[in-house]
Design a protein around this motif. Structure first.
Motif, PDB file in Angstrom:
ATOM      1  N   GLY A 223       0.833  -1.208   0.000  1.00 62.39           N
ATOM      2  CA  GLY A 223       0.000   0.000   0.000  1.00 62.39           C
ATOM      3  C   GLY A 223       0.864   1.252   0.000  1.00 62.39           C
ATOM      4  N   ARG A 224       1.902   1.231   0.852  1.00 60.55           N
ATOM      5  CA  ARG A 224       2.814   2.379   0.914  1.00 60.55           C
ATOM      6  C   ARG A 224       3.564   2.567  -0.407  1.00 60.55           C
ATOM      7  NH1 ARG A 224       5.394   5.184   4.605  1.00 60.55           N
ATOM      8  NH2 ARG A 224       4.300   3.983   6.190  1.00 60.55           N
ATOM      9  N   LEU A 225       4.021   1.463  -0.965  1.00 55.27           N
ATOM     10  CA  LEU A 225       4.741   1.508  -2.246  1.00 55.27           C
ATOM     11  C   LEU A 225       3.860   2.122  -3.338  1.00 55.27           C
ATOM     12  CD1 LEU A 225       7.599   0.192  -2.402  1.00 55.27           C
ATOM     13  CD2 LEU A 225       6.560  -1.718  -3.611  1.00 55.27           C
ATOM     14  N   LEU A 226       2.606   1.672  -3.391  1.00 53.25           N
ATOM     15  CA  LEU A 226       1.662   2.198  -4.387  1.00 53.25           C
ATOM     16  C   LEU A 226       1.413   3.686  -4.155  1.00 53.25           C
ATOM     17  CD1 LEU A 226      -1.006  -0.684  -4.456  1.00 53.25           C
ATOM     18  CD2 LEU A 226       0.540  -0.065  -6.334  1.00 53.25           C
ATOM     19  N   CYS A 227       1.199   4.058  -2.888  1.00 55.24           N
ATOM     20  CA  CYS A 227       0.883   5.454  -2.581  1.00 55.24           C
ATOM     21  C   CYS A 227       2.052   6.365  -2.958  1.00 55.24           C
ATOM     22  CB  CYS A 227       0.524   5.612  -1.109  1.00 55.24           C
ATOM     23  SG  CYS A 227      -0.012   7.294  -0.724  1.00 55.24           S
ATOM     24  N   LEU A 228       3.265   5.973  -2.553  1.00 56.85           N
ATOM     25  CA  LEU A 228       4.429   6.827  -2.854  1.00 56.85           C
ATOM     26  C   LEU A 228       4.647   6.922  -4.369  1.00 56.85           C
ATOM     27  CD1 LEU A 228       6.849   5.658   0.000  1.00 56.85           C
ATOM     28  CD2 LEU A 228       5.433   7.745  -0.084  1.00 56.85           C
ATOM     29  N   HIS A 229       4.443   5.796  -5.064  1.00 50.95           N
ATOM     30  CA  HIS A 229       4.565   5.801  -6.528  1.00 50.95           C
ATOM     31  C   HIS A 229       3.536   6.751  -7.137  1.00 50.95           C
ATOM     32  CE1 HIS A 229       4.697   4.267 -10.689  1.00 50.95           C
ATOM     33  NE2 HIS A 229       5.873   3.756 -10.379  1.00 50.95           N
TER      34      HIS A 229
ATOM     35  N   LEU B 274       2.168   9.358  -5.805  1.00 44.76           N
ATOM     36  CA  LEU B 274       2.507  10.768  -5.546  1.00 44.76           C
ATOM     37  C   LEU B 274       3.519  11.261  -6.576  1.00 44.76           C
ATOM     38  CD1 LEU B 274       2.713  10.617  -1.638  1.00 44.76           C
ATOM     39  CD2 LEU B 274       0.911  11.687  -2.996  1.00 44.76           C
ATOM     40  N   ASP B 275       4.496  10.423  -6.901  1.00 42.85           N
ATOM     41  CA  ASP B 275       5.463  10.781  -7.959  1.00 42.85           C
ATOM     42  C   ASP B 275       4.755  10.918  -9.308  1.00 42.85           C
ATOM     43  OD1 ASP B 275       7.677  10.883  -6.337  1.00 42.85           O
ATOM     44  OD2 ASP B 275       8.247   8.783  -6.676  1.00 42.85           O
ATOM     45  N   THR B 276       3.868   9.951  -9.600  1.00 44.47           N
ATOM     46  CA  THR B 276       3.121  10.010 -10.864  1.00 44.47           C
ATOM     47  C   THR B 276       2.313  11.299 -10.943  1.00 44.47           C
ATOM     48  OG1 THR B 276       2.929   7.604 -10.954  1.00 44.47           O
ATOM     49  CG2 THR B 276       1.352   8.849 -12.270  1.00 44.47           C
TER      50      THR B 276
ATOM     51  N   MET C 149      -9.131  13.438   3.022  1.00 38.08           N
ATOM     52  CA  MET C 149      -7.691  13.582   3.274  1.00 38.08           C
ATOM     53  C   MET C 149      -7.051  14.296   2.078  1.00 38.08           C
ATOM     54  SD  MET C 149      -6.862  10.008   5.313  1.00 38.08           S
ATOM     55  CE  MET C 149      -5.394  10.669   6.134  1.00 38.08           C
ATOM     56  N   TYR C 150      -5.952  15.001   2.351  1.00 37.55           N
ATOM     57  CA  TYR C 150      -5.441  15.960   1.362  1.00 37.55           C
ATOM     58  C   TYR C 150      -3.937  16.126   1.532  1.00 37.55           C
ATOM     59  CZ  TYR C 150      -5.774  20.297  -1.472  1.00 37.55           C
ATOM     60  OH  TYR C 150      -5.682  21.256  -2.461  1.00 37.55           O
ATOM     61  N   GLN C 151      -3.266  16.344   0.404  1.00 34.81           N
ATOM     62  CA  GLN C 151      -1.833  16.626   0.468  1.00 34.81           C
ATOM     63  C   GLN C 151      -1.442  17.568  -0.684  1.00 34.81           C
ATOM     64  OE1 GLN C 151       2.495  14.340   0.514  1.00 34.81           O
ATOM     65  NE2 GLN C 151       0.662  13.089   0.487  1.00 34.81           N
ATOM     66  N   TRP C 152      -0.795  18.672  -0.344  1.00 32.94           N
ATOM     67  CA  TRP C 152      -0.211  19.559  -1.349  1.00 32.94           C
ATOM     68  C   TRP C 152       1.101  18.924  -1.781  1.00 32.94           C
ATOM     69  CZ3 TRP C 152      -2.497  23.203  -4.039  1.00 32.94           C
ATOM     70  CH2 TRP C 152      -1.734  24.125  -4.783  1.00 32.94           C
ATOM     71  N   LEU C 153       1.349  18.867  -3.102  1.00 31.11           N
ATOM     72  CA  LEU C 153       2.424  17.994  -3.602  1.00 31.11           C
ATOM     73  C   LEU C 153       3.711  18.714  -3.976  1.00 31.11           C
ATOM     74  CD1 LEU C 153       0.348  15.717  -6.003  1.00 31.11           C
ATOM     75  CD2 LEU C 153       1.199  15.138  -3.729  1.00 31.11           C
ATOM     76  N   ILE C 154       3.662  20.022  -4.064  1.00 33.18           N
ATOM     77  CA  ILE C 154       4.825  20.730  -4.571  1.00 33.18           C
ATOM     78  C   ILE C 154       5.266  21.794  -3.567  1.00 33.18           C
ATOM     79  CG2 ILE C 154       4.256  20.383  -7.009  1.00 33.18           C
ATOM     80  CD1 ILE C 154       3.106  23.302  -6.920  1.00 33.18           C
ATOM     81  N   SER C 155       6.527  22.197  -3.681  1.00 40.15           N
ATOM     82  CA  SER C 155       6.955  23.339  -2.860  1.00 40.15           C
ATOM     83  C   SER C 155       6.718  24.610  -3.665  1.00 40.15           C
ATOM     84  CB  SER C 155       8.420  23.196  -2.461  1.00 40.15           C
ATOM     85  OG  SER C 155       9.175  22.804  -3.577  1.00 40.15           O
TER      86      SER C 155
END
Lengths: 165, 165
Positions: A95-101, A103-105, A158-164
């Protein structure tokens, strides 16, 4: 676990569908109809306007995720992600591997944020996983999910801003 | 203001479209693409799986709302509402009339809750109106709306349970 994650290809569907079906028909984590037909599921998971990826562990499909715009127009910089981990691959960090992948995608595709619209409130393992991948709980929807055993229960946004910036 | 609210009929479209277009093309309150074509808008506002109503004030179309499922399956008891008030009818209580009508419609259709997914945070009149119609702000989405003049600004998730249990 030796896992490779790559874009979905048409020939993956026959192997992917039983895995999705097992999760959707339980109906405890996703709002997809429990009796969703195979063509409906294929349109929902691999249809137009979405990016579908599959994970192969020891050359078997063991997980999948999709990314799509969460809203059109002025909301289209925010994507939505959905994840499925196969029964035999659970509890092994996929699950973590998929999620982190994902986020990069999402960043590669130019999205600026990712949002989950309906995280079932009793799904603590998922909530902790998303938090550990950088997501914050930004909302609580009272009784927004009809759990097959528990009835109406709350769901989180749930939410995440992805860029600086 | 003498207003009647009733179900949309096909012949209403030619009068409805300019009103929607004015709001969508400004792009300050809805996530619809600002350059949305007429057929795209028709599908989005009056297409399948949604219930569209129009308000006529002095026999002219002056407002409209739609209700649709916010999620499929286990989330399908929650509907989503969207509202447009024509330029010439603003500030006269039509928004409230449409919202209260939509809550009745939602109950009649068997929905148990209504959710707004993306209320632009600088749209204070709308936020106060929805609150006065029984909605609560249940979430805040950081920079989830790209405002044409202000850039990325926050949006709210608003929610209301519609029935007594």
């Amino acid at each position: 676990m030796d896992c490779q994650i790559g874009p979905f290809e048409s020939r993956d569907w026959d192997e992917l569908w039983p895995m999705l079906h097992e999760v959707f028909s339980r109906g405890e984590t996703y709002a997809y109809p429990r009796d969703m037909s195979e063509p409906e599921a294929k349109a929902a998971w691999c249809g137009v306007d979405r990016y579908c990826f599959v994970a192969r562990c020891d050359s078997q499909i063991c997980g999948s995720y999709i990314i799509k715009k969460n809203q059109p127009g002025q909301g289209s910089h925010v994507c939505n992600g959905s994840y499925v981990v196969g029964k035999n691959a659970r509890g092994r960090g996929l699950g973590r591997l998929l999620c982190l992948h994902s986020l990069d995608t999402a960043r590669d595709l130019g999205f600026k944020a990712m949002q989950f619209n309906l995280v079932v409130s009793n799904n603590s393992p998922a909530i902790h996983l998303w938090e550990s991948c950088g997501f914050s709980t930004v909302g609580r929807l009272p009784k927004a999910f009809k759990h097959p055993r528990l009835g109406f229960i709350d769901a989180f946004v749930m939410y995440q801003w992805l860029i600086s910036d």
